[in-house]
Scaffold this active site. Structure first.
Site, PDB file in Angstrom:
ATOM      1  N   GLU A   1       0.834  -1.198   0.000  1.00 16.23           N
ATOM      2  CA  GLU A   1       0.000   0.000   0.000  1.00 16.23           C
ATOM      3  C   GLU A   1       0.877   1.260   0.000  1.00 16.23           C
ATOM      4  O   GLU A   1       1.857   1.353   0.738  1.00 16.23           O
ATOM      5  CB  GLU A   1      -0.865  -0.042   1.264  1.00 16.23           C
ATOM      6  CG  GLU A   1      -1.773   1.142   1.499  1.00 16.23           C
ATOM      7  CD  GLU A   1      -2.543   1.012   2.803  1.00 16.23           C
ATOM      8  OE1 GLU A   1      -3.571   1.696   2.950  1.00 16.23           O
ATOM      9  OE2 GLU A   1      -2.126   0.222   3.688  1.00 16.23           O
TER      10      GLU A   1
ATOM     11  N   LYS B   1      -9.253   1.801  -2.227  1.00 14.75           N
ATOM     12  CA  LYS B   1      -9.510   1.262  -0.882  1.00 14.75           C
ATOM     13  C   LYS B   1     -10.910   1.670  -0.411  1.00 14.75           C
ATOM     14  O   LYS B   1     -11.317   2.822  -0.565  1.00 14.75           O
ATOM     15  CB  LYS B   1      -8.440   1.785   0.072  1.00 14.75           C
ATOM     16  CG  LYS B   1      -8.442   1.168   1.454  1.00 14.75           C
ATOM     17  CD  LYS B   1      -7.205   1.643   2.229  1.00 14.75           C
ATOM     18  CE  LYS B   1      -7.127   1.033   3.617  1.00 14.75           C
ATOM     19  NZ  LYS B   1      -5.894   1.447   4.335  1.00 14.75           N
TER      20      LYS B   1
ATOM     21  N   CYS C   1      -5.235  -3.468   2.864  1.00 15.64           N
ATOM     22  CA  CYS C   1      -4.980  -3.337   4.304  1.00 15.64           C
ATOM     23  C   CYS C   1      -6.266  -3.391   5.128  1.00 15.64           C
ATOM     24  O   CYS C   1      -6.827  -4.454   5.338  1.00 15.64           O
ATOM     25  CB  CYS C   1      -4.184  -2.059   4.590  1.00 15.64           C
ATOM     26  SG  CYS C   1      -3.320  -2.110   6.195  1.00 15.64           S
TER      27      CYS C   1
END
EC number: 6.3.5.1
Length: 612
Positions: A44, A111, A163
């Site tokens: 990320e 995300k 994540c």
């Protein structure tokens, strides 16, 4: 599925180091190609670094990240690359993964969930993407798919959870990816290190592979990127609830590449290490990165002979030992910009002597035991060791105040004042030594002291960085005994024979830390309930009374002392030097626990405790 070889590449990045960040990505990419990878996934925000903070909010910063992506794309011929970067659209910034196939940008995955607990403040910078939404993003004259995307390569259908996406239970994108029948999920992460966290992470990845009936591949950032958070560079691959591959954490290298065949068999598995190992490895890597990225020339430490400063001295020595072991002597010296040629058969101790300067600053209240403890430890590590007394300075300050107020200071009426002036008198001269050496001054405060303010501002809190401020004293005392044996540090023998004490009162008063505060074993239990779990004084008492052998009155007294000292000393925690996040929680208001500087101090809650 056709045979597919995938690679995970962890990189040690630094915000605003555009050239260096791209270079490390390109080096890792070249390694993945040599190893025959068809697809390589980077962590990320690998292009910018996760710790860019409010730079993400500027208009130019995400644009520069896209410019770096443009420089990367031509190097992606013959391979598929997934790499993290921020993308701005109007007033919103998105945390994305760009997917490049054979030199052509295929799309951006955004995300969907932001990390907002503990050390994370992602909602300050990023806007979450909506599930199922896909738009076109105009870039360099082309319309690029952007949003909730999946991809195909060699007959393998793959997608991403970025994540925090993976930590959202029933809401996580993985369930929708399963419905879309993906064969492989990548999780590119910037997940901060904490002792023991790798066990939770491994369980999550194994459960995910079983739950979504796919290969699940995790890759994390590496190193002390921007000062506080340390990333462990973990790489994991799992299938059907079993880990097929895992690397060893916390490498000193610029990057690591781990390549897997997409086959359901164990390929490479590094063992999970105990917390004691994780602590020394993460701390030494954190110090190494902090030293080289700050372009400082070494460390200076006021070495008292006690547990805290001795821990830090050993961590610096371990930084040298582990750095040389992993990087080799020449590269280690080059990274620290050390122009140094070892002259003996023990270059490790010589380099410690070049990097670590210590000083024992005694007073008439200091003991011969602590002096010898400090001297022997410094000698065993190879550190430079100085010794002087500060009684002259303490007496000078004291006499000036006594003259001004027209009376003598006594231990009966002025205890805290007489203690604090000794700690503060040590600060100017140790700062002089740091300035002379162009070095970082290491502060020695630990988390337990930070909880209750058992530390002197502008005294033992002075420093450029506070390596152990996020670790409790109970753990440190245990770790020193472990380190003496397991790290072969015999110089710790004298340290481990001492009872922790500030040595600020006259020796005949037999001052110890636990007499001033409470048993460290109890302090850490109160801390976990009150701070980590955010329990009230009453809840804390109810939970601890069944777990301790203390009389109710004594237990209540310790709990009241903790809460009152905690609320009274928030201003100190606001001023502590930057610290590494090493445990599951810390008390740094900039990274984990915010508390009002001024408050009612739990007085009503503590009155209720008295009524039991």
């Amino acid at each position: 599925m056709k045979p597919l070889k995938i690679a995970c590449a962890t990189v040690n990045q630094t915000p605003l180091d555009w050239e260096g960040n791209l270079s490390r990505i390109l080096q890792a990419l070249a390694t993945a190609k040599v190893q025959g990878a068809d697809l390589v996934c980077f962590p990320e925000l690998a292009i910018t670094g996760y710790g860019s903070e409010d730079l993400f909010l500027s208009y130019w910063y995400p644009q520069r990240a896209l410019a770096q992506l443009a420089l990367l794309i031509p190097h992606c011929k013959g391979i598929t690359v997934a790499v993290g970067l921020p993308v701005r659209m109007a007033d919103n910034v998105y945390n994305t993964v760009a997917v490049i196939e054979n030199g052509i940008l295929q799309g951006f995955v955004a995300k969907q969930f932001m990390a907002i607990d503990g050390v994370h403040y992602e909602f300050r910078w990023f806007t979450p993407w909506q599930a199922h939404e896909v738009i076109s993003f105009e870039w360099e004259g082309e319309k690029i798919p952007f949003g909730d995307l999946t991809f195909q390569l060699n007959g393998v259908h793959y997608g991403f959870e970025i994540c925090e996406d993976a930590w959202r239970g029933a809401l996580r994108p993985g369930f929708r990816l399963k419905d879309r029948k993906v064969d492989l999920i990548f999780n590119p992460s910037a997940s901060h290190f904490a002792m023991g966290k790798t066990i939770l992470r491994k369980e999550l990845i194994e459960e995910s592979s079983s739950l979504f009936d796919c290969y699940y591949c995790y890759v994390n950032l590496l190193g002390n990127e921007s000062g506080r958070m340390i990333f462990d560079g973990e790489i994991l691959l799992a299938k059907e609830g079993n880990t097929l591959g895992r690397n060893q954490l916390l490498s000193f290298k610029d990057y690591q590449v781990m390549t897997f065949d997409l086959e359901n068999k164990i390929q490479e598995f590094a063992p999970i290490q105990p917390k004691e190992w994780e602590f020394v490895r993460a701390s030494s890597l954190g110090l190494f990165d902090y030293l080289r990225k700050s372009k400082s020339k070494g460390f200076v430490l006021s070495l008292s002979g006690g547990a805290d400063s001795s821990t830090i001295a050993v961590l610096v020595a371990e930084m040298v030992k582990r750095g040389i072991e992993e990087l080799g002597l020449d590269i280690f010296l080059e990274k620290l910009n050390l122009k140094f040629s070892p002259k003996t058969s023990d270059p490790e101790k010589e380099i410690v002597g070049e990097l670590l300067t210590t000083a024992y600053q005694g007073t008439k209240n200091s003991s011969e035991d602590t002096f010898q403890s400090a001297r022997k430890l410094a000698e065993s590590l190879g550190a430079k060791f100085y010794s002087w007394t500060i009684d002259e300075e303490v007496n000078s300050y004291t006499q000036k105040i006594e003259k001004a107020i027209g009376r003598k200071l006594t231990w009966e009426t002025d205890d805290i004042t007489l203690q604090n002036i000794q700690a503060r008198a040590r600060s100017p001269i140790i700062w002089m030594l740091a300035n002379l050496n162009q070095a970082l001054l290491l502060s020695t405060s630990n988390r337990s002291e930070g909880d209750v303010g058992y530390t002197t501002m502008d005294g033992d809190t002075s420093g450029s960085i506070s390596p152990i401020a996020a670790v409790d004293k109970h753990f440190l005392i245990h770790w020193l005994k472990w380190a003496e044996k397991e790290l072969d540090r015999p110089g710790l023998a004298a340290v481990n024979n001492l009872t922790p004490t500030a040595e600020l009162r006259p020796l005949e008063k037999t001052q110890t830390d636990e007499m001033d505060l409470m048993p460290y074993s109890l302090l850490v239990e109160i801390e976990r309930l009150a701070i980590r779990d955010r329990r009230s004084p009453m809840d804390t008492y109810e939970l601890l009374k069944a777990e301790t052998n203390l009389e109710p009155r004594q237990l209540k007294g310790y709990i009241k002392k903790f809460f009152r000292l905690w609320s009274r000393n928030q201003w100190k925690r606001e001023r502590l030097a930057p610290s590494f996040h090493l445990d599951e929680f810390n008390v740094d208001p900039k990274t984990w626990y915010r508390f009002p500087i001024l408050s009612g101090g739990f007085e009503e809650e503590l009155k209720h405790l008295d009524q039991l």
